[in-house]
Design an enzyme around this catalytic site. Structure first.
Site, PDB file in Angstrom:
ATOM      1  N   TRP A 187       0.867  -1.187   0.000  1.00  0.00           N
ATOM      2  CA  TRP A 187       0.000   0.000   0.000  1.00  0.00           C
ATOM      3  C   TRP A 187       0.898   1.230   0.000  1.00  0.00           C
ATOM      4  O   TRP A 187       1.887   1.281   0.744  1.00  0.00           O
ATOM      5  CB  TRP A 187      -0.901   0.041   1.240  1.00  0.00           C
ATOM      6  CG  TRP A 187      -1.609   1.366   1.343  1.00  0.00           C
ATOM      7  CD1 TRP A 187      -2.729   1.741   0.657  1.00  0.00           C
ATOM      8  CD2 TRP A 187      -1.217   2.499   2.128  1.00  0.00           C
ATOM      9  NE1 TRP A 187      -3.057   3.056   0.977  1.00  0.00           N
ATOM     10  CE2 TRP A 187      -2.136   3.538   1.880  1.00  0.00           C
ATOM     11  CE3 TRP A 187      -0.166   2.738   3.015  1.00  0.00           C
ATOM     12  CZ2 TRP A 187      -2.057   4.787   2.482  1.00  0.00           C
ATOM     13  CZ3 TRP A 187      -0.070   3.995   3.615  1.00  0.00           C
ATOM     14  CH2 TRP A 187      -1.009   4.996   3.350  1.00  0.00           C
ATOM     15  N   GLU A 228      -3.001  -3.051  -2.504  1.00  0.00           N
ATOM     16  CA  GLU A 228      -4.124  -2.493  -1.743  1.00  0.00           C
ATOM     17  C   GLU A 228      -4.468  -1.078  -2.192  1.00  0.00           C
ATOM     18  O   GLU A 228      -3.600  -0.214  -2.289  1.00  0.00           O
ATOM     19  CB  GLU A 228      -3.767  -2.473  -0.253  1.00  0.00           C
ATOM     20  CG  GLU A 228      -4.824  -1.865   0.647  1.00  0.00           C
ATOM     21  CD  GLU A 228      -4.390  -1.825   2.103  1.00  0.00           C
ATOM     22  OE1 GLU A 228      -5.148  -1.281   2.930  1.00  0.00           O
ATOM     23  OE2 GLU A 228      -3.279  -2.323   2.418  1.00  0.00           O
ATOM     24  N   LYS A 230      -7.001   2.586  -2.087  1.00  0.00           N
ATOM     25  CA  LYS A 230      -7.583   3.506  -1.117  1.00  0.00           C
ATOM     26  C   LYS A 230      -8.355   4.578  -1.868  1.00  0.00           C
ATOM     27  O   LYS A 230      -7.957   4.978  -2.966  1.00  0.00           O
ATOM     28  CB  LYS A 230      -6.500   4.142  -0.243  1.00  0.00           C
ATOM     29  CG  LYS A 230      -7.031   4.846   1.000  1.00  0.00           C
ATOM     30  CD  LYS A 230      -5.909   5.187   1.966  1.00  0.00           C
ATOM     31  CE  LYS A 230      -6.467   5.745   3.260  1.00  0.00           C
ATOM     32  NZ  LYS A 230      -5.395   6.002   4.264  1.00  0.00           N
ATOM     33  N   ASP A 261      -9.570  -3.302   1.779  1.00  0.00           N
ATOM     34  CA  ASP A 261      -9.604  -2.783   3.141  1.00  0.00           C
ATOM     35  C   ASP A 261     -10.987  -2.206   3.400  1.00  0.00           C
ATOM     36  O   ASP A 261     -11.464  -1.356   2.644  1.00  0.00           O
ATOM     37  CB  ASP A 261      -8.523  -1.717   3.333  1.00  0.00           C
ATOM     38  CG  ASP A 261      -8.400  -1.254   4.771  1.00  0.00           C
ATOM     39  OD1 ASP A 261      -9.407  -0.771   5.327  1.00  0.00           O
ATOM     40  OD2 ASP A 261      -7.289  -1.351   5.335  1.00  0.00           O
ATOM     41  N   HIS A 264     -11.304   1.616   3.222  1.00  0.00           N
ATOM     42  CA  HIS A 264     -10.676   2.337   2.121  1.00  0.00           C
ATOM     43  C   HIS A 264     -11.622   2.683   0.994  1.00  0.00           C
ATOM     44  O   HIS A 264     -11.184   2.976  -0.120  1.00  0.00           O
ATOM     45  CB  HIS A 264      -9.491   1.538   1.587  1.00  0.00           C
ATOM     46  CG  HIS A 264      -8.266   1.663   2.426  1.00  0.00           C
ATOM     47  ND1 HIS A 264      -7.019   1.264   2.010  1.00  0.00           N
ATOM     48  CD2 HIS A 264      -8.085   2.156   3.671  1.00  0.00           C
ATOM     49  CE1 HIS A 264      -6.134   1.499   2.956  1.00  0.00           C
ATOM     50  NE2 HIS A 264      -6.768   2.037   3.978  1.00  0.00           N
ATOM     51  N   HIS A 288      -8.447  -6.622   4.687  1.00  0.00           N
ATOM     52  CA  HIS A 288      -8.101  -5.883   5.883  1.00  0.00           C
ATOM     53  C   HIS A 288      -9.425  -5.516   6.544  1.00  0.00           C
ATOM     54  O   HIS A 288     -10.089  -4.561   6.142  1.00  0.00           O
ATOM     55  CB  HIS A 288      -7.283  -4.642   5.556  1.00  0.00           C
ATOM     56  CG  HIS A 288      -5.828  -4.920   5.409  1.00  0.00           C
ATOM     57  ND1 HIS A 288      -4.873  -3.930   5.272  1.00  0.00           N
ATOM     58  CD2 HIS A 288      -5.141  -6.093   5.420  1.00  0.00           C
ATOM     59  CE1 HIS A 288      -3.670  -4.477   5.181  1.00  0.00           C
ATOM     60  NE2 HIS A 288      -3.818  -5.781   5.258  1.00  0.00           N
ATOM     61  N   ASP A 296     -11.776   6.801   6.703  1.00  0.00           N
ATOM     62  CA  ASP A 296     -10.892   5.667   6.966  1.00  0.00           C
ATOM     63  C   ASP A 296     -10.199   5.852   8.310  1.00  0.00           C
ATOM     64  O   ASP A 296      -9.029   6.204   8.391  1.00  0.00           O
ATOM     65  CB  ASP A 296      -9.853   5.548   5.845  1.00  0.00           C
ATOM     66  CG  ASP A 296      -8.825   4.466   6.139  1.00  0.00           C
ATOM     67  OD1 ASP A 296      -9.198   3.482   6.786  1.00  0.00           O
ATOM     68  OD2 ASP A 296      -7.666   4.628   5.731  1.00  0.00           O
ATOM     69  N   ASP A 298     -10.127   3.492  10.855  1.00  0.00           N
ATOM     70  CA  ASP A 298      -9.564   2.249  11.385  1.00  0.00           C
ATOM     71  C   ASP A 298      -9.928   2.014  12.843  1.00  0.00           C
ATOM     72  O   ASP A 298      -9.064   1.832  13.693  1.00  0.00           O
ATOM     73  CB  ASP A 298      -8.040   2.238  11.207  1.00  0.00           C
ATOM     74  CG  ASP A 298      -7.640   2.100   9.749  1.00  0.00           C
ATOM     75  OD1 ASP A 298      -8.051   1.110   9.129  1.00  0.00           O
ATOM     76  OD2 ASP A 298      -6.926   2.969   9.239  1.00  0.00           O
ATOM     77  N   ASP A 328      -6.915  -4.634  10.469  1.00  0.00           N
ATOM     78  CA  ASP A 328      -6.180  -3.377  10.325  1.00  0.00           C
ATOM     79  C   ASP A 328      -6.925  -2.273  11.057  1.00  0.00           C
ATOM     80  O   ASP A 328      -7.858  -1.682  10.530  1.00  0.00           O
ATOM     81  CB  ASP A 328      -6.008  -3.021   8.849  1.00  0.00           C
ATOM     82  CG  ASP A 328      -5.133  -1.782   8.643  1.00  0.00           C
ATOM     83  OD1 ASP A 328      -4.627  -1.243   9.646  1.00  0.00           O
ATOM     84  OD2 ASP A 328      -4.964  -1.350   7.494  1.00  0.00           O
TER      85      ASP A 328
END
Length: 429
Positions: A187, A228, A230, A261, A264, A288, A296, A298, A328
């Site tokens: 990423w 990955e 985003k 993800d 993302h 993820h 985003d 997390d 993640d």
């Protein structure tokens, strides 16, 4: 009646209820035991790593909070992880970022070697834990302007290409040492804060850089390359070079693992609906599993509708052998070991619920056009006694049942984490 007997009695009643729907509970538990979640190391220290630049995360990444007890060394991080693994049923993996090596002095990211991770290999072997890996394209002077592999300066671009090549060799060595593939996930933060005049050129440079990194064939029994995407980040609100469409095309054309993800994408977009679509065209997926809140961010994984939908899609499609489940998130506002335990146990609970669904019956009803029965059975499934099965699974794995794991975390916090000096905690916003 003892607590153990109560759990077993509840499990037997639950078995009977699931059996009435044609669900083999023991088979579901056997399948669950075979699944290894890749637990991310960076929750334990706020994504600081061991290069000596704590508190300078940058590149659109942010960890908020200053809860005491952040791991400051690999030994402390390993100790925290050992406790976390003891609270989670099953045998799981560890996902390392490149900035977590043991360098004993300045080492360029383009000069990293397997020797810098030998301690992690030795520790993982002693714990029976397999490793996954990630190049670290952030928190570095050569990423300060928000560009790495797509940089317009060839010297900076080649620095990061060399970092990627070095990380592939490290991941392959890890995989050879542990006897199964080490997934190496790429990423990069590259993008613009404001509207670009040229969206094409950076994507051409990124594709060329990735091609250079992946030029040397490595054994898939040792390492698998993942890419990955985003949607946006802090400092790249208007344009991210590595968008979903970019990496989807790249993974298909280069036969790479595609990483999705959960945080993302647009807040109204979910990855559960992408699993069956992407697996028609790519060999394998890396997930993820995270929880974005408005952006985003997390957050620690909770037992949400989307988490359940992700696991249902994996099970319903028969994809457990083609989907690698990783976590993640990074939260410095709560105990970091507790964050691992909460997030991983929730992921496993959701997977168990999916494995306990009468999928064959539901899909038969769908083929027959009996949508009434399909909906009725899906709704009845929601109140089935999964809790009794989960408690039995935890008991059989010799890990705490219910919220009793929190007692162990509190004791560890008092005995170990509270004695660590505060140091510097990441607290960017």
């Amino acid at each position: 009646m003892s607590k153990t007997t109560n759990i077993e009695a509840a499990f037997q009643l639950a078995q009977e209820q699931y059996d009435s729907l044609g669900v083999d509970v023991e088979a579901a538990l056997d399948r669950l035991r075979s699944v290894a979640i890749s637990i991310h190391c960076w929750q334990g220290d706020d994504v600081a790593g061991f290069e000596g630049n704590v508190g300078n995360l940058g590149n659109g990444l942010a960890v908020t909070g200053n809860y005491p007890g952040r791991a400051r060394t690999s030994g402390e991080l390993q100790s925290d992880l050992e406790l976390a693994y003891s609270l989670i049923p099953g045998r799981h993996r560890l996902n390392l970022h490149a900035l977590y090596g043991e360098f004993n002095g300045p080492v360029g990211r383009d000069e990293m070697e397997i020797e810098h991770f030998q301690n992690w290999i030795d520790w993982s072997r002693s714990q029976g834990v397999s490793l996954d890996f990630n190049p670290s394209y952030f928190s570095h002077d050569k990423a300060a302007d928000g560009f790495t592999l797509a940089h317009s300066d060839p010297s900076i671009r080649h620095f990061w290409i060399d970092h990627g090549i070095a990380c592939r060799k490290i991941a392959a060595a890890m995989g050879a040492a542990q006897g199964n593939p080490c997934i190496n996930n790429f990423w990069v933060p590259d993008g613009y804060k404001d509207t670009p005049a040229n969206r094409k050129a950076p994507r051409e440079r990124l594709a060329a850089s990735l091609d250079a990194i992946f030029a040397e064939p490595l054994s898939p029994s040792h390492t698998l390359d993942a890419v990955e995407s985003k949607l946006f980040g802090i400092g790249s609100e208007s344009y991210v070079v590595g968008s979903h469409e970019f990496y989807m095309g790249y993974a298909i054309s280069r036969n790479k693992v595609l990483c999705l993800d959960a945080g993302h994408f647009h807040p109204t977009e979910v990855i559960s609906d992408k699993i069956s679509s992407t697996l028609i065209f790519v060999p394998e997926l890396l997930l993820h599993v995270s929880r974005g809140v408005h952006w985003d961010s997390d957050h620690v994984v909770t037992y949400s509708d989307e988490l359940q939908a992700i696991m249902l899609e994996i099970v319903r499609g028969g994809y457990l052998d083609r989907v690698h489940i990783g976590l993640d998130f990074f939260d410095a506002s709560i105990n970091r070991v507790a964050a691992w335990a909460i997030g991983t146990r929730n992921a496993l609970k959701a997977l168990l619920a999916a494995l306990l669904e009468p999928t064959a019956t539901l899909q038969r009803l769908e083929r027959d056009g009996d949508y009434t029965a399909r909906l009725a059975l899906m709704e009845e499934q929601k109140t089935m006694p999964i809790g009794a099965v989960w408690d039995y699974y935890c008991q059989s794995a010799d890990v705490p049942i219910g919220a009793h794991w929190l007692e162990k975390v509190r004791q560890y916090e008092a005995d170990v984490q509270s004695k660590r000096s505060p140091g510097m905690h990441a607290q960017q916003v």
